[in-house]
Design an enzyme around this catalytic site. Structure first.
Site, PDB file in Angstrom:
ATOM      1  N   SER A  79       0.525  -1.225   0.189  1.00 18.40           N
ATOM      2  CA  SER A  79       0.404   0.122  -0.046  1.00 18.40           C
ATOM      3  C   SER A  79       1.087   1.064  -0.256  1.00 18.40           C
ATOM      4  CB  SER A  79      -1.366  -0.051   1.709  1.00 18.40           C
ATOM      5  OG  SER A  79      -0.693   1.392   2.139  1.00 18.40           O
ATOM      6  N   GLY A  80       0.428   2.677  -0.504  1.00 13.32           N
ATOM      7  CA  GLY A  80       1.176   3.087  -1.008  1.00 13.32           C
ATOM      8  C   GLY A  80       1.191   4.523   0.272  1.00 13.32           C
ATOM      9  N   SER A  81       0.831   4.375   0.378  1.00 16.48           N
ATOM     10  CA  SER A  81      -0.544   5.390   2.028  1.00 16.48           C
ATOM     11  C   SER A  81      -0.333   4.785   2.646  1.00 16.48           C
ATOM     12  CB  SER A  81      -2.075   6.052   1.901  1.00 16.48           C
ATOM     13  OG  SER A  81      -2.159   4.497   1.993  1.00 16.48           O
ATOM     14  N   GLY A  92      -1.421   5.405  -3.900  1.00 12.21           N
ATOM     15  CA  GLY A  92       0.217   5.258  -4.285  1.00 12.21           C
ATOM     16  C   GLY A  92      -0.395   4.139  -5.389  1.00 12.21           C
ATOM     17  N   THR A  93      -1.093   3.042  -4.897  1.00 14.43           N
ATOM     18  CA  THR A  93      -0.841   1.655  -5.661  1.00 14.43           C
ATOM     19  C   THR A  93      -2.122   1.815  -7.023  1.00 14.43           C
ATOM     20  OG1 THR A  93      -2.758   1.018  -4.093  1.00 14.43           O
ATOM     21  CG2 THR A  93      -0.988  -0.167  -3.533  1.00 14.43           C
ATOM     22  N   ASP A 152     -10.600   6.623  -0.528  1.00 14.08           N
ATOM     23  CA  ASP A 152      -9.660   6.892  -0.158  1.00 14.08           C
ATOM     24  C   ASP A 152      -9.183   8.011  -0.593  1.00 14.08           C
ATOM     25  OD1 ASP A 152      -6.324   7.465   0.428  1.00 14.08           O
ATOM     26  OD2 ASP A 152      -6.131   5.098  -0.229  1.00 14.08           O
TER      27      ASP A 152
END
Length: 343
Positions: A90-92, A257-258, A252
């Site tokens: 996960s980006g965040s 990010g993904t 979100d």
């Protein structure tokens, strides 16, 4: 205070999306790899329920557990628990984890730049943190190799009609639809509609298109629906609004990010984006992530990109979550007013 369990948490968010970090009170789950540990947490469900269900959690919350890394290059491992899934990456959440590790002094901070390697269940995440006065001000993470799966596929969605969609993997699995095709501008007043429509589109994509990661065959579903706003050309690439609907029905708050990685993989596959170009994504609350195609790769023989995601994270508090032995809801509860169809 009477408690049979105390879990220590540093709370954080990345560009608006909550990503709390468990820093104590939980032993690492069993497993030879972080992927095995991820699977145990997903199948066992006890820690997920305790932390994510009400009254301690909620549909808006993600929680990460720090674990010793398995790879010798990594300084720390982390496993992500989202409302419905325990994903590869996960980006965040990786930005939240890096922020907590550095701002809380768990790992040493070097100013003006700290470089470190973290390990997510899906693989290594290389981090570059711009630091000043004891604060990690901006985090850049190198995401997992990302690739397009289906391009311009026809998807029939009950009550909506036939949509043209793309599917892709950007560290997690996505179905991507043009926001304008549904009359959406990706504005805050559309959040309920985006959550509702996104759940329907994701469910339809899983039923009719499907997804299977070629190197992690048990990751065999589409997690999210990304509503992609129109591209605007910038000096070094593109910018666009976007929103991601997360099961069981929320939007979100960050640009995801993904999701940025998945969209860049699709744009690269279509010949729109080139290596070195950027995509600045603006979320439904006007926060931004900047994505960049840092290189090319292959995943089981199929073309892929190496994405970088840049954003900011902040610590919001320190908490101790406890369990009174007389609490009649030790694993918490979910109701369909906020948890979609419920569990």
């Amino acid at each position: 205070m009477r408690t049979t369990k105390t879990i220590h948490v540093i709370s954080a968010h990345a560009e608006g999306e909550v990503g709390d970090v468990i820093v104590g009170g939980v032993t690492p789950p069993p497993g030879d790899t972080l992927w095995d540990q991820r699977r145990f947490i997903a199948e066992d469900g006890a820690l997920r329920a305790f932390m994510l269900n009400e009254p301690r959690g909620g549909v808006f919350r993600h929680v990460n557990i720090l674990v010793p890394p398995k790879h010798p290059d990594a300084k720390m491992g982390f496993i992500i628990m989202e409302p419905e899934d325990t994903p590869p990456m996960s980006g965040s959440n990786s930005i939240c984890v890096a922020t907590v590790l550095l701002d809380a002094g768990i790992l040493p901070m070097v100013e003006p730049v700290t470089e470190l390697v973290l390990e997510a269940p899906g693989g290594l995440v290389r981090v570059r943190a711009e630091c000043r006065d004891g604060k990690a001000e901006r985090i850049t993470v190198q995401n997992l190799p990302s690739f397009a799966d289906r391009l311009d596929a026809a998807l029939e969605v009950e009550g909506i009609g036939t949509l043209k969609v793309d599917t892709a993997f950007g560290g997690d699995s996505f179905v991507i639809v043009e926001a304008e095709a549904l009359g959406l501008q990706v504005s805050p007043d559309e959040a309920r509609d985006i959550a509702r429509l996104g759940t329907k589109i994701t469910n339809a994509a899983n039923a009719k298109l499907g997804f299977a990661h070629p190197e992690q065959p048990d990751w065999d579903h589409i997690s999210f629906c990304l509503f992609a706003g129109p591209l605007e050309q910038t000096g070094d690439g593109f910018a666009a609004r976007s929103a991601v609907a997360i099961q069981p029905g929320k939007v979100d708050r960050s640009p995801t990010g993904t999701g940025v990685s998945a969209r860049m993989a699709v744009l690269h596959a279509k010949g729109v984006m080139a290596e070195g170009q950027t995509l600045t994504a603006r979320s439904i609350i006007d926060s931004t992530f900047t994505g960049r195609i840092a290189g090319r790769a292959e995943v089981a023989g199929r073309p892929a990109i190496i994405p970088e995601i840049s954003g900011r994270g902040w610590i919001t508090g320190i908490h101790q979550h406890m369990l009174d032995p007389s609490d009649p809801w030790p694993g918490g509860y979910r109701l369909s007013d906020t948890w979609g169809a419920g569990d």
